[in-house]
Design an enzyme around this catalytic site. Structure first.
Site, PDB file in Angstrom:
ATOM      1  N   ARG A  57       0.831  -1.206   0.000  1.00 34.63           N
ATOM      2  CA  ARG A  57       0.000   0.000   0.000  1.00 34.63           C
ATOM      3  C   ARG A  57       0.863   1.253   0.000  1.00 34.63           C
ATOM      4  O   ARG A  57       0.536   2.267  -0.623  1.00 34.63           O
ATOM      5  CB  ARG A  57      -0.949  -0.039   1.200  1.00 34.63           C
ATOM      6  CG  ARG A  57      -1.855  -1.248   1.125  1.00 34.63           C
ATOM      7  CD  ARG A  57      -3.274  -1.157   1.498  1.00 34.63           C
ATOM      8  NE  ARG A  57      -3.882   0.071   1.714  1.00 34.63           N
ATOM      9  CZ  ARG A  57      -4.558   0.333   2.830  1.00 34.63           C
ATOM     10  NH1 ARG A  57      -4.565  -0.562   3.816  1.00 34.63           N
ATOM     11  NH2 ARG A  57      -5.195   1.461   2.970  1.00 34.63           N
ATOM     12  N   HIS A 110      -6.887   8.411  10.569  1.00 34.63           N
ATOM     13  CA  HIS A 110      -6.508   6.997  10.588  1.00 34.63           C
ATOM     14  C   HIS A 110      -5.038   6.793  10.293  1.00 34.63           C
ATOM     15  O   HIS A 110      -4.614   5.707   9.883  1.00 34.63           O
ATOM     16  CB  HIS A 110      -7.384   6.199   9.615  1.00 34.63           C
ATOM     17  CG  HIS A 110      -8.800   6.100  10.084  1.00 34.63           C
ATOM     18  ND1 HIS A 110      -9.841   5.786   9.249  1.00 34.63           N
ATOM     19  CD2 HIS A 110      -9.357   6.326  11.300  1.00 34.63           C
ATOM     20  CE1 HIS A 110     -10.961   5.803   9.938  1.00 34.63           C
ATOM     21  NE2 HIS A 110     -10.699   6.138  11.184  1.00 34.63           N
ATOM     22  N   CYS A 140      15.794   4.382  18.779  1.00 33.61           N
ATOM     23  CA  CYS A 140      16.310   3.557  19.900  1.00 33.61           C
ATOM     24  C   CYS A 140      17.066   2.332  19.420  1.00 33.61           C
ATOM     25  O   CYS A 140      17.688   1.619  20.214  1.00 33.61           O
ATOM     26  CB  CYS A 140      15.150   3.131  20.812  1.00 33.61           C
ATOM     27  SG  CYS A 140      14.049   1.890  20.090  1.00 33.61           S
ATOM     28  N   THR A 178     -16.831   8.343   0.809  1.00 37.41           N
ATOM     29  CA  THR A 178     -16.729   7.430   1.952  1.00 37.41           C
ATOM     30  C   THR A 178     -18.042   6.684   2.134  1.00 37.41           C
ATOM     31  O   THR A 178     -19.115   7.230   1.937  1.00 37.41           O
ATOM     32  CB  THR A 178     -16.334   8.170   3.263  1.00 37.41           C
ATOM     33  OG1 THR A 178     -16.257   7.225   4.332  1.00 37.41           O
ATOM     34  CG2 THR A 178     -17.292   9.288   3.602  1.00 37.41           C
ATOM     35  N   SER A 179     -17.918   5.398   2.501  1.00 43.25           N
ATOM     36  CA  SER A 179     -19.098   4.539   2.598  1.00 43.25           C
ATOM     37  C   SER A 179     -19.849   4.735   3.900  1.00 43.25           C
ATOM     38  O   SER A 179     -20.929   4.187   4.092  1.00 43.25           O
ATOM     39  CB  SER A 179     -18.670   3.065   2.501  1.00 43.25           C
ATOM     40  OG  SER A 179     -17.833   2.752   3.606  1.00 43.25           O
TER      41      SER A 179
END
Ligand code: BV8
Length: 230
Positions: A57, A110, A140, A178-179
Site C-alpha cells: 500500500r 486513521h 532507539c 466514503t461509505s
C-alpha cells in the site's frame, strides 16, 4: 462570520488516482481480511504478513498521483483562507495525495502509511521505504518494534478532540468518497446534524449513512468535487 467548511474524505477520493477502495466490489477488504491485516491482534499474530500488506500500500501510494478532486480541495483551502474563512480537511485515507495536491492542513484521523512508529520508544518518523520485522528503530535501535503509523480497528483514531472542535464550529459538512461504514468517522454527519449544520455527500454510490445527508451528489469525485468548489 468566518466560514468554516468541514470536509471528510475517504477512499473514494483516491480511487481515481488508482488506489483501492475498501468496500467496493473489488475493494481491499473484499480481497483481504481486515481482521487479519488491520488490527493489532493481526499484526501480533503475523507481523510479516501485515508488513507486506502495508509495504504494497505504501508503494502504491507513492506511485499514485493526486487527481482533480484533491486539487479542488487545495483550491478551496486557499480560497477560504483568502476570505478569512477556514477549510478543516479530515481524511480517513493513509496516503499523502491531499498534501501533494497542495493542501496545507490535513488531519489524518486513521494515520499515514508514509509514517512509521516504534512501539518501544514511540518515535514517529516519515517512512517511504519497506518496513519489516528486522527494521531497527532509527531512534532507539531496537528491532521487531517498528509498525506503520496507521490506526487499526480497535485503536483510537487520531486527533478526535481537534476534529470534534472543528465540527462544532463548522457551517457546512461535506463527506467525499466514503461509505460511512467505519466509526467514529461515520458518526460525524450525525454530529453535524445535531449542531444544525447543513450536510452534503459527494460520492459514487449512496453511503451506509446516506439518509443522514440533506443533499447528495452522485458521481466521480474528480467531477463532483471541482463542481462543488469552483
Ligand atoms: C475505534 C486505516 C475506539 C488502516 C482504517 C469491535 C472492536 C473494536 C472496534 C469496533 C468493533 N466493532 C465496531 C468497532 C468500531 C470500528 C468500526 O467502525 N468497525 C466497523 C467495521 C463497524 N472502528 C474502529 O475500530 C475505530 N476505532 O472505534 O476506537 C474508540 C473510538 C472513538 C472514541 C473512543 C474509542 C478505528 C477504525 C479505523 C480503521 N482503519 N483505515 C488502513 O487503511 O489499512 S478503516 C478504512 O475503512 C478507512 O480508513 C476508512 O475509515 C474505512 C472506510 O473506508 P472508506 O474510506 O469509506 O472507503 P470504502 O471503500 O468503504 O468506501 C468508498 C466510498 O467511495 C464508497 O461510498 C464508494 O461509493 C465511493 N467511491 C468509489 N469510487 C469513487 C467514489 N466516490 C467518488 N468518486 C469515485 N471515483
Amino acid at each position: 462570520m468566518t466560514r468554516t467548511v468541514f470536509v471528510l474524505t475517504g477512499a473514494g477520493i483516491s480511487a481515481e488516482s488508482g488506489l483501492g477502495t475498501f468496500r467496493d466490489r473489488d475493494g481491499v477488504w473484499a480481497r483481504f481480511d481486515p481482521m487479519r491485516l488491520a488490527t493489532p491482534e493481526g499484526f501480533a499474530a503475523d507481523p510479516v504478513l501485515v508488513h507486506e500488506f502495508y509495504n504494497h500500500r505504501r508503494r502504491d501510494a507513492r506511485a499514485a498521483a493526486p487527481n482533480p478532486a484533491h486539487a479542488a480541495l487545495a483550491r478551496l483551502e486557499a480560497g477560504l483562507a483568502a476570505r478569512g474563512g477556514r477549510l478543516f480537511l479530515c481524511t480517513q485515507n493513509i496516503d499523502d495525495l491531499h498534501e501533494r495536491a497542495g493542501s496545507r492542513h490535513v488531519v489524518h484521523m486513521h494515520g499515514e502509511v508514509l509514517r512509521a512508529r516504534c512501539t518501544a520508544c514511540g518515535t514517529e518518523t516519515v517512512w517511504h521505504e519497506d518496513l519489516g520485522v528486522e527494521t531497527p528503530c532509527p531512534h532507539c535501535g531496537r528491532r521487531e518494534t517498528m509498525r506503520p503509523d496507521v490506526v487499526w480497528f480497535g485503536e483510537m483514531p487520531k486527533q478526535l478532540d481537534v476534529i470534534d472542535e472543528a465540527l462544532a464550529e463548522a457551517d457546512l459538512f461535506v463527506a467525499v468518497g466514503t461509505s460511512g461504514a467505519v466509526y467514529p468517522a461515520a458518526g460525524n454527519v450525525a454530529q453535524a446534524r445535531a449542531f444544525g449544520i447543513p450536510t452534503l455527500a459527494l460520492t459514487l454510490e449512496a453511503a451506509d449513512n446516506a439518509g443522514l445527508f440533506e443533499a447528495t451528489r452522485l458521481g466521480r469525485a474528480s467531477e463532483t468535487v471541482p463542481a462543488f468548489v469552483d
